[in-house]
Structure formats: C-alpha cells, structure tokens
Write an enzyme that holds these catalytic residues in place. Structure first.
Site, PDB file in Angstrom:
ATOM      1  N   SER A 184       0.840  -1.196   0.000  1.00  0.00           N
ATOM      2  CA  SER A 184       0.000   0.000   0.000  1.00  0.00           C
ATOM      3  C   SER A 184       0.882   1.255   0.000  1.00  0.00           C
ATOM      4  CB  SER A 184      -0.966  -0.055   1.190  1.00  0.00           C
ATOM      5  OG  SER A 184      -2.042   0.824   1.005  1.00  0.00           O
ATOM      6  N   ASP A 229      -9.436  -5.390  -4.855  1.00  0.00           N
ATOM      7  CA  ASP A 229      -8.565  -4.452  -4.144  1.00  0.00           C
ATOM      8  C   ASP A 229      -9.067  -3.014  -4.256  1.00  0.00           C
ATOM      9  OD1 ASP A 229      -6.251  -3.302  -2.949  1.00  0.00           O
ATOM     10  OD2 ASP A 229      -4.954  -4.749  -3.970  1.00  0.00           O
ATOM     11  N   HIS A 284      -7.317  -6.191  -0.554  1.00  0.00           N
ATOM     12  CA  HIS A 284      -6.099  -5.408  -0.312  1.00  0.00           C
ATOM     13  C   HIS A 284      -5.008  -6.186   0.414  1.00  0.00           C
ATOM     14  CE1 HIS A 284      -4.159  -1.524  -0.456  1.00  0.00           C
ATOM     15  NE2 HIS A 284      -4.090  -1.389   0.848  1.00  0.00           N
TER      16      HIS A 284
END
Length: 301
Positions: free
Chosen positions: A110, A250, A277
């Site tokens: 991320s 995601d 995610h």
C-alpha cells in the site's frame, strides 16, 4: 531449511528510534527481504506472516515506521513534520544501521509500495529487487477509483459517509459503522478479520497521528498531506526486477496499478482472484508461492 531465531530491537534515527525484527540471519549470503508496511501510520503486525519467507540464505526484516508501533511516537507533531522525505530517510537509515544496504530486496505494501518506488528510483547500488503490493501509483488516481467503489456500496452507506465527511464528524460511531462495508469488500474479505490485521488496525486507532495527518480519516477519504502525491514520474528510473501484486477486489484497483506496469521496464503483475487489499492474508499459500518464485529469480540474477 534452517532459519535462525528472530532478533528484535531498535536502531537510532536521529533523536528517535525505529523498532525492527529480523527473522533469519542477516549475515547470510542472500539479499535480505525488507518489509515496508502501509498506512502511513500503520505497523508491521498485519505483515507478520512474511517472516515465513525467511529460509536458506534469505532473512526477512520487519520494522515499524516512526510514529507508531514499537518506534518513537510523536503525537504532538504537526502535519508538516510527517513528510515522505522523513520516511524515506528512515528507510535509508535502517538499511545502513542493519548493515544490509549493499544487498537487499524491498517489499512495500500500500503506502509502503509508493515509498519503496521513490527509494528505488534513486538506483541504490545494493537494491536487488522490488515488490510493490496493493499500491496505487498516485493518490489522485486512488481517490478517483475510491469514488467508483463507494458508489457501488449498499444503498444509503455512501450517503452516510458523505454526510459525515461534509460535516467533519468522521470520528463518530456512525461513520465508523458506515466504513465497514467498504473495508469488508475492498480491504480484507476474510471473516472474521485475522488477528494480525486487527493488531495493526487497533494500533492506528490508538495513535492515529500519522494516519490522520498524511492520509485522512479513512482509506477512501484522503484529505491529508498525501492527497496530491504521485510516484508515476519515479517509475521510469527503476532498474531492478519488479513484481506488482494486487487483488481482484482491491481498493488499489487496476487503474491505480497500471502506471507501474506502463513505466517500470520489465515489471510483472500478479492479480490474486480471491483477494482484496491483503492477498498475503487472504490467499497466503499462493502468495508465498508467487513470492518465492520471484525471490528465487532475483537470487539467480
């Protein structure tokens, strides 16, 4: 397979301290895999199972970025203290202090994927490979896609979110409850949520200083200092083997990942069909297989 016991401690970072944990032996011949967590303002906890990749001559390093977890907390610092440059310098310092700056692979998840993209663009001599996991190439793209995902939430949910965001009441129980459907669809699709993920989730909840300053009140309402940040311009300067990872559901949608594929020479992209995610938690066995294949290729190269 022989793996040395984990070792943990802190390294000085200016007047502060960065907490780290090593699984395996840093003195081994293979490049260390350094795990850079998301947030900003989260912790390493939700990525703990990457320590399973420590095997043979490969060690794995986790750390908590300054501001949370086991590293120095600074709850009174203003937003202008928390910069990309600060976290980039912390990563450089960690590599040097642990003596691995001449031989390492970076895994960034991320926000961490954006941070390691910036790092890799400077072409450090010791960087052997890059894994950019569940990362957008820019926050404007992230926000554009988040709006599309929000519009698909159950009736009334996005309206509740928008009402609180307009009123500045994003710290209320009603806002938190309305966040949940988005998180269950696009952050972690497992039920119940895994303990490692909850550990990081509660760390952010207990000290949201960095997250609020740089990101904002939620994954999909980014109004912090990163709201206009992009690493797309850094991508053409990357010259090491690069693996892109994302989940089919995601919040880092294909549109947010595509610039990495377009601008990093030779990049390879693996999409996890049953994940959002957190593919390392949602599809752990396939994740480890993909990672081991990539790391073995890096070792051979």
């Amino acid at each position: 397979m022989t793996v040395a016991p984990s070792a943990k401690g802190t390294v000085p970072f200016g007047e502060y301290e960065t907490w780290y944990r090593v699984t395996g032996d840093l003195r081994a011949a293979g490049p260390a895999l350094v795990v850079v967590h998301g947030g900003p303002g989260s912790t390493h906890d939700y990525l703990q199972n990457l320590s399973d990749l420590a095997e043979g001559a490969r060690s794995v390093v986790h750390y908590d970025q300054i501001g949370n977890g086991g590293s120095t907390h600074l709850p009174d610092r203003r937003a202008d203290f928390w910069t990309v440059d600060l976290f980039a310098a912390e990563l450089d310092n960690l590599l040097e202090r642990l003596g691995i700056a001449d031989n390492y692979v970076l895994f960034g998840q991320s926000w961490g994927g954006m941070l390691i993209t910036r790092h890799a663009a400077s072409r450090p001599a010791g960087l052997r490979g890059l894994v950019i996991a569940n990362s957008p190439a820019s926050y404007p793209l992230w926000l554009q896609e988040a709006k599309l995902l929000r519009d698909q939430l159950p009736p009334g949910v996005n309206e509740t979110l928008l009402r609180h965001e307009a009123a500045g009441t994003t710290d209320t129980d009603e806002y938190y409850a309305a966040m949940r459907p988005f998180y269950e669809r696009h952050v972690c699709r497992l039920s119940p949520w895994p303990r490692d993920y909850l550990a990081s989730f509660y760390e952010v909840y207990n000290d949201p200083t960095v997250y609020y300053a740089m990101n904002g009140p939620s994954e999909f309402h980014v109004n912090g200092t990163l709201r206009d940040w992009s690493v797309i311009d850094h991508c053409p300067d990357i010259n090491v083997p690069t693996l892109l990872i994302s989940g089919r559901y995601d919040e880092a949608t294909p549109a947010t990942v595509q610039p990495f594929m377009d601008h990093i020479a030779g990049a390879r992209w693996e999409i996890f069909e049953e994940s959002s995610h957190l593919p390392h938690l949602e599809e752990p066995e396939r994740f480890k297989e993909v990672m081991r294949t990539f790391l073995d290729e890096v070792d051979r190269s």
